[in-house]
Design a protein around this motif. Structure first.
Motif, PDB file in Angstrom:
ATOM      1  N   SER A  58       0.827  -1.189   0.000  1.00  0.00           N
ATOM      2  CA  SER A  58       0.000   0.000   0.000  1.00  0.00           C
ATOM      3  C   SER A  58       0.877   1.261   0.000  1.00  0.00           C
ATOM      4  N   TYR A 100      -0.082  -2.922   4.481  1.00  0.00           N
ATOM      5  CA  TYR A 100      -0.885  -1.712   4.419  1.00  0.00           C
ATOM      6  C   TYR A 100      -0.056  -0.446   4.656  1.00  0.00           C
ATOM      7  N   ALA A 145      -1.796  -1.188   8.920  1.00  0.00           N
ATOM      8  CA  ALA A 145      -1.350   0.187   8.693  1.00  0.00           C
ATOM      9  C   ALA A 145      -0.519   0.670   9.877  1.00  0.00           C
TER      10      ALA A 145
END
Length: 195
Positions: A121, A153, A172
């Motif tokens: 990502s 992420y 993330a």
């Protein structure tokens, strides 16, 4: 007493000359290294990142990466967005169907392998180089591997020596380190701070 001043001035001048020669030697060494090893990848990655962030260019970027030294399949359905940077592209191996999004940095000094069907990502950091010593003067190279089907992420960091198994999820902002078994999830929560 005057002769002592002249001697100390001469030694200062000798030290200045030695420092200047050492500096010039370093500059020449760096220029030769950059011209020999870095100029081609820098130009190709620079051009690759200059192209607009359109899907057609995302599909064409693997061709430029291959020219820069990355082991990437030319017709492997990889999509690479702009503003991605790779150090030591000759030590990066990428599989089929890999998607790399904007802002990702890959430090492949120690070797990085990204298997098939991996998604990176936005602003992911993959590092295979760390430093040790009092002044961080010693490079420590440890290879990184990301297994097939894994998703990394946004803003996640993969540290040197990390082996991410197949079908893993790195959340993330997570910090991944060590051996991560296949099918695992790496999620780091920040502590709550009340003010």
């Amino acid at each position: 007493m005057r002769s002592w001043l002249l001697d100390s001035n001469e030694s200062v001048n000798m030290n200045n000359r030695y420092n200047l020669l050492s500096f010039l030697h370093l500059v020449i060494h760096v220029l030769i290294h950059d011209l020999k090893y870095r100029i081609k990848p820098v130009i190709l990655f620079g051009f690759s990142n200059f192209l607009p962030d359109l899907l057609v260019f995302g599909i064409l970027r693997p061709f430029l990466w291959r020219l820069a030294g990355v082991d990437i399949p030319l017709f492997g359905h990889c999509v690479i967005r702009k503003d991605v940077w790779v150090d030591h592209p000759e030590k990066l191996k990428i599989g089929n169907n890999v998607q790399i999004n904007r802002g990702t940095t890959i430090s492949a000094h120690g070797g990085v392998t990204i298997m098939d069907d991996v998604t990176l990502s936005f602003y992911v950091g993959i590092h295979s180089l760390s430093h040790k010593g009092l002044k961080h003067e010693i490079d420590v190279l440890k290879p990184v591997s990301i297994g097939s089907g894994s998703i990394i992420y946004s803003h996640a960091v993969i540290l040197p020596g990390t082996i991410v198994g197949s079908n893993c999820v790195v959340g993330a902002g997570a910090l991944a380190k060590g051996d991560i078994k296949s099918g695992s999830k790496v999620i780091n929560f920040l502590p709550k701070i009340d003010i």
